[in-house]
Design a protein around this motif. Structure first.
Motif, PDB file in Angstrom:
ATOM      1  N   LEU A  73      48.540 -73.764 -10.183  1.00  0.00           N
ATOM      2  CA  LEU A  73      47.228 -73.931 -10.847  1.00  0.00           C
ATOM      3  C   LEU A  73      46.102 -73.874  -9.883  1.00  0.00           C
ATOM      4  O   LEU A  73      44.897 -73.586 -10.104  1.00  0.00           O
ATOM      5  N   MET A  74      46.448 -74.633  -8.764  1.00  0.00           N
ATOM      6  CA  MET A  74      45.287 -74.609  -7.437  1.00  0.00           C
ATOM      7  C   MET A  74      44.517 -73.300  -7.258  1.00  0.00           C
ATOM      8  O   MET A  74      43.583 -73.053  -6.742  1.00  0.00           O
ATOM      9  N   ALA A  75      45.566 -72.121  -7.360  1.00  0.00           N
ATOM     10  CA  ALA A  75      44.947 -70.637  -7.423  1.00  0.00           C
ATOM     11  C   ALA A  75      43.793 -70.397  -8.302  1.00  0.00           C
ATOM     12  O   ALA A  75      43.306 -69.252  -8.420  1.00  0.00           O
ATOM     13  N   ASN A  76      43.831 -71.307  -9.378  1.00  0.00           N
ATOM     14  CA  ASN A  76      42.871 -71.007 -10.457  1.00  0.00           C
ATOM     15  C   ASN A  76      43.112 -69.629 -11.192  1.00  0.00           C
ATOM     16  O   ASN A  76      42.085 -68.828 -11.162  1.00  0.00           O
ATOM     17  N   PRO A  77      44.378 -69.780 -11.662  1.00  0.00           N
ATOM     18  CA  PRO A  77      44.825 -68.178 -12.115  1.00  0.00           C
ATOM     19  C   PRO A  77      44.381 -68.011 -13.490  1.00  0.00           C
ATOM     20  O   PRO A  77      43.852 -68.813 -14.316  1.00  0.00           O
ATOM     21  N   ASP A  78      44.354 -66.698 -13.788  1.00  0.00           N
ATOM     22  CA  ASP A  78      44.066 -66.218 -15.067  1.00  0.00           C
ATOM     23  C   ASP A  78      45.472 -65.999 -15.890  1.00  0.00           C
ATOM     24  O   ASP A  78      45.457 -66.299 -17.262  1.00  0.00           O
ATOM     25  N   ILE A  79      46.372 -65.859 -15.130  1.00  0.00           N
ATOM     26  CA  ILE A  79      47.825 -66.055 -15.914  1.00  0.00           C
ATOM     27  C   ILE A  79      48.705 -66.478 -15.068  1.00  0.00           C
ATOM     28  O   ILE A  79      48.698 -66.330 -13.506  1.00  0.00           O
ATOM     29  N   MET A  80      49.603 -67.319 -15.335  1.00  0.00           N
ATOM     30  CA  MET A  80      50.991 -68.019 -14.735  1.00  0.00           C
ATOM     31  C   MET A  80      52.119 -67.352 -15.078  1.00  0.00           C
ATOM     32  O   MET A  80      52.504 -67.303 -16.314  1.00  0.00           O
ATOM     33  N   ALA A  81      52.829 -66.720 -14.212  1.00  0.00           N
ATOM     34  CA  ALA A  81      54.193 -66.157 -14.290  1.00  0.00           C
ATOM     35  C   ALA A  81      55.063 -67.469 -14.056  1.00  0.00           C
ATOM     36  O   ALA A  81      55.398 -67.879 -12.890  1.00  0.00           O
ATOM     37  N   VAL A  82      55.795 -68.078 -14.817  1.00  0.00           N
ATOM     38  CA  VAL A  82      56.858 -69.200 -14.645  1.00  0.00           C
ATOM     39  C   VAL A  82      58.175 -68.728 -14.827  1.00  0.00           C
ATOM     40  O   VAL A  82      58.520 -68.346 -15.768  1.00  0.00           O
ATOM     41  N   LEU A 105      46.689 -63.941 -10.523  1.00  0.00           N
ATOM     42  CA  LEU A 105      48.159 -64.015 -11.238  1.00  0.00           C
ATOM     43  C   LEU A 105      48.731 -65.402 -10.069  1.00  0.00           C
ATOM     44  O   LEU A 105      48.681 -65.166  -9.071  1.00  0.00           O
ATOM     45  N   ALA A 106      49.089 -66.178 -10.897  1.00  0.00           N
ATOM     46  CA  ALA A 106      49.880 -67.500  -9.875  1.00  0.00           C
ATOM     47  C   ALA A 106      51.236 -67.288 -10.451  1.00  0.00           C
ATOM     48  O   ALA A 106      51.576 -67.205 -11.561  1.00  0.00           O
ATOM     49  N   HIS A 107      52.156 -67.536  -9.636  1.00  0.00           N
ATOM     50  CA  HIS A 107      53.686 -67.285  -9.811  1.00  0.00           C
ATOM     51  C   HIS A 107      54.367 -68.745  -9.550  1.00  0.00           C
ATOM     52  O   HIS A 107      54.271 -69.302  -8.489  1.00  0.00           O
ATOM     53  N   VAL A 108      55.111 -69.288 -10.361  1.00  0.00           N
ATOM     54  CA  VAL A 108      55.830 -70.715 -10.201  1.00  0.00           C
ATOM     55  C   VAL A 108      57.000 -69.975 -10.321  1.00  0.00           C
ATOM     56  O   VAL A 108      57.815 -69.718 -11.170  1.00  0.00           O
ATOM     57  N   VAL A 160      50.233 -67.099 -20.184  1.00  0.00           N
ATOM     58  CA  VAL A 160      51.531 -67.599 -19.548  1.00  0.00           C
ATOM     59  C   VAL A 160      52.461 -66.398 -19.654  1.00  0.00           C
ATOM     60  O   VAL A 160      52.755 -65.947 -20.905  1.00  0.00           O
ATOM     61  N   LEU A 161      53.225 -66.096 -18.789  1.00  0.00           N
ATOM     62  CA  LEU A 161      54.527 -65.220 -18.824  1.00  0.00           C
ATOM     63  C   LEU A 161      55.504 -66.112 -18.324  1.00  0.00           C
ATOM     64  O   LEU A 161      55.684 -66.485 -17.453  1.00  0.00           O
ATOM     65  N   LEU A 162      56.430 -66.489 -19.368  1.00  0.00           N
ATOM     66  CA  LEU A 162      57.564 -67.304 -19.142  1.00  0.00           C
ATOM     67  C   LEU A 162      59.078 -66.832 -19.500  1.00  0.00           C
ATOM     68  O   LEU A 162      59.541 -66.045 -20.166  1.00  0.00           O
ATOM     69  N   VAL A 163      59.548 -66.978 -18.254  1.00  0.00           N
ATOM     70  CA  VAL A 163      60.851 -66.716 -17.947  1.00  0.00           C
ATOM     71  C   VAL A 163      61.702 -67.866 -18.189  1.00  0.00           C
ATOM     72  O   VAL A 163      61.501 -68.661 -17.633  1.00  0.00           O
ATOM     73  N   ALA A 194      56.992 -64.493 -23.661  1.00  0.00           N
ATOM     74  CA  ALA A 194      58.437 -64.737 -23.174  1.00  0.00           C
ATOM     75  C   ALA A 194      59.097 -63.648 -22.628  1.00  0.00           C
ATOM     76  O   ALA A 194      58.981 -62.643 -23.026  1.00  0.00           O
ATOM     77  N   LEU A 195      59.739 -63.777 -21.500  1.00  0.00           N
ATOM     78  CA  LEU A 195      60.675 -62.764 -20.864  1.00  0.00           C
ATOM     79  C   LEU A 195      62.152 -63.405 -20.981  1.00  0.00           C
ATOM     80  O   LEU A 195      62.279 -64.426 -20.145  1.00  0.00           O
ATOM     81  N   ILE A 196      62.989 -62.963 -21.689  1.00  0.00           N
ATOM     82  CA  ILE A 196      64.340 -63.489 -21.693  1.00  0.00           C
ATOM     83  C   ILE A 196      65.513 -62.505 -21.455  1.00  0.00           C
ATOM     84  O   ILE A 196      65.042 -61.313 -21.406  1.00  0.00           O
ATOM     85  N   GLY A 197      66.594 -62.701 -21.108  1.00  0.00           N
ATOM     86  CA  GLY A 197      67.698 -61.686 -20.916  1.00  0.00           C
ATOM     87  C   GLY A 197      68.505 -62.546 -20.100  1.00  0.00           C
ATOM     88  O   GLY A 197      68.415 -63.627 -19.234  1.00  0.00           O
TER      89      GLY A 197
END
Ligand SMILES: Nc1ncnc2c1ncn2[C@@H]1O[C@H](COP(=O)(O)OP(=O)(O)OP(=O)(O)O)[C@@H](O)[C@H]1O
Ligand SMILES: [Mg+2]
Lengths: 284, 240
Positions: free
Chosen positions: B150-159, B84-87, B189-192, B51-54
């Motif tokens: 997800l269509m980018a078939n990512p190893d990590i999603m930054a949401v 990496l895919a970015h939401v 997952v890197l979740l903001v 998680a990334l909070i702030g």
């Protein structure tokens, strides 16, 4: 009857040329959201370059294709100037007007101010329903149908076309998906240049081209394009036909000096209708 | 991997471990005038949920945009050993295009353009696939946005701001999907998240970003108990 048929066929043919200009507007707007008022200048260069190439002894078809390619390069240059920097859209529009004026100056220096023309598709005029029609119109018809069809396919069916549309729809998201938005915009300018160039090359045999014809061509092309909200190639073709026919019937049955005025009045009606449609759809 | 307890900003060596899927190293990002990121070092391991909070304006979205290459860092380094895919914040769909076209464009960089796996994940989207994305509800749009990533078939999603403007029940539904993706497919997952309670509840590790700097980092459960974090982001006293 034959006068009517002649106006009809000439109107359709000229409408198709406007539609070619309009699809150039649509292409560039759809990908970059820039309203390119230098679109008419593309047509002027298309006609004038074809003229010079023919004079150099190059065969007609080759001249026209070469002219269209050269105008595609001009399109690229205009695109670089218009969208390469981080320029606000409104400024881009002013830049395209400036480029149109610059084009007029260049065209006048290079080709002079006397209207130029060349003969179109060789062969006899043909007769439809008692009206004599220049053979060139046949070429206009075939070429524009092919181009409109390709454009409808590009945007409606192909993945690449969707990616082009995505650029203007949401440039940020397009970049996140890996689309090179700037390159797509330049490509749109290249294709828009080619479309304008072809339009000019096809138009010149039936209507002599002058260095300053770009203003009226831009306005008519824009008018046709705005029928489809600047984004629909199909409606732009319909718009081109409406304006082509209006112009012919007004100048034929009424007076040639009124055709532009009536076309512009029609443009205002279309703009009002567009505004209303957008309000109803909540797109404002 | 040995996880450090909550610390104040640690030294570089501790921050960028070998084998991390994604790591930044003293990242600095400036907008014309202001410094948005001022030496951020962080990492996400393979299959990890972080998680990334702030607070608002801390630089969270800027960090994500820099990770996905939209922003160029003025200094520092990014190491990413996977896709990496970015939401993005605010969904950012292509409103004029259909749901299906939106999804398919997620695969622009390559790979399969078949959206069926996304319809399996979010069955509601199948019925909406011919609709213009601009006309969907917020929750549906968020599903499309996640599906497109997800269509980018990512190893990590930054949401970024998953829960923004969504009803709690929709949020928990989407979170469930995200956790399932993480557990079943091993997608990191890197979740903001503005909702720190939610973010700390489902992740194993977290960073607190303040004024462009990592002010705290550690295990999510430890951070959730940290008095300062608790006061600032969870509203109230520890143990509430
Ligand atoms: N395009 C921009 N141009 C100039 N400054 C920007 C730009 N985008 C963000 N900033 C500034 O950079 C800082 C960090 O912004 P950022 O959007 O990364 O914060 P955030 O943590 O995502 O905030 P929020 O929780 O509100 O989404 C803010 O001070 C913001 O004003
Ligand atoms: Mg943000």
């Amino acid at each position: 009857m034959s006068a009517f048929t002649e106006y009809l066929i000439t109107g359709v043919a000229r409408g198709l040329v406007f539609a070619l200009l309009a699809t150039g507007f649509v292409l560039i707007y759809r990908v970059t959201r820039v309203v390119n008022f230098a679109q008419g200048a593309f047509a002027v260069f298309g006609g004038l370059l074809t003229f010079s190439l023919l004079r150099a002894g190059i065969p007609q078809g080759v001249s026209e294709v070469l002219a269209a390619l050269a105008v595609a390069v001009i399109g690229l240059i205009f695109g670089v100037i218009t969208i390469a920097g981080k320029i606000p859209l409104l400024s881009s529009l002013i830049i395209t007007i400036g480029l149109a004026m610059l084009s007029e100056a260049i065209a006048m220096l290079a080709w002079g101010s006397i209207p130029i023309s060349y003969s179109g598709l060789a062969g006899h005029d043909f007769v439809i329903l008692g009206a004599v029609v220049q053979r060139q119109y046949l070429l206009v018809l075939v070429v524009s149908l092919v181009l409109f069809g390709s454009m409808a396919l590009l945007f409606g069916r192909t993945y690449f076309g969707k990616a082009m549309t995505a650029c203007a729809s949401n440039a940020y998201a397009a970049k996140l998906s890996g689309i090179n938005v700037k390159r797509m915009g330049l490509l749109a300018f290249i294709l828009g240049g080619a479309l304008g160039g072809i339009g000019g090359a096809l138009l010149t045999p039936v209507e002599p081209m002058t260095y300053n014809a770009d203003v009226s061509l831009s306005i008519l092309g824009f008018a046709a394009a705005i029928v489809g909200g600047l984004t629909s190639p199909g409606l732009a073709v319909a718009g081109g036909l409406v304006f082509g026919l209006t112009e012919q019937f007004v100048s034929g049955y009424w007076s040639p000096s009124y055709d532009t005025a009536v076309a512009l009045a029609l443009l205002i009606v279309v703009l009002l209708w567009q505004a209303r449609r957008m309000r109803l759809e909540g797109l404002e | 991997m040995k996880l450090p307890a909550v610390t104040d900003v640690p030294s570089r060596e501790e921050v960028v471990p070998d084998g991390a899927l994604l790591a930044t190293y003293d990242l600095v990002v400036r907008y014309s005038s202001a410094v948005a990121l001022d030496g951020v070092s962080m990492h996400v391991g393979r299959g990890e949920m972080v998680a990334l909070i702030g607070p608002n304006g801390a630089g969270k979205s800027t960090l994500l945009n820099t990770l996905s290459g939209i922003r160029r860092p003025a200094a520092g380094r990014i190491v990413c050993r996977g896709k990496l895919a970015h939401v993005p914040e605010g969904r950012q769909l292509f409103p004029e295009l259909t749901v299906e076209d939106n999804l398919r464009l997620g695969a622009y960089r390559g790979g399969s353009r078949d959206p069926d796996p996304i319809y399996e994940l979010f069955p509601q989207l199948h019925g909406l696939r011919k609709r213009r994305a601009g006309g969907l509800s917020g929750g549906e749009q968020q599903m499309v946005s996640i599906g497109r990533a997800l269509m980018a078939n990512p190893d990590i999603m930054a949401v970024d701001e998953l829960s923004q403007g969504l009803a709690p029940i929709v949020v928990s539904d989407i979170i469930r999907h995200l956790v399932a993706l993480n557990e079943e497919k091993g997608i990191a997952v890197l979740l903001v998240e503005q909702n720190a309670r939610l973010a700390l509840g489902i992740t194993s590790r977290a960073y607190v970003l303040e004024n462009g700097r990592v002010s705290k980092e550690g295990r999510s459960e430890d951070l959730a108990r940290d008095p300062a974090v608790h006061k600032a982001y969870l509203g109230g006293q520890v143990g509430q």
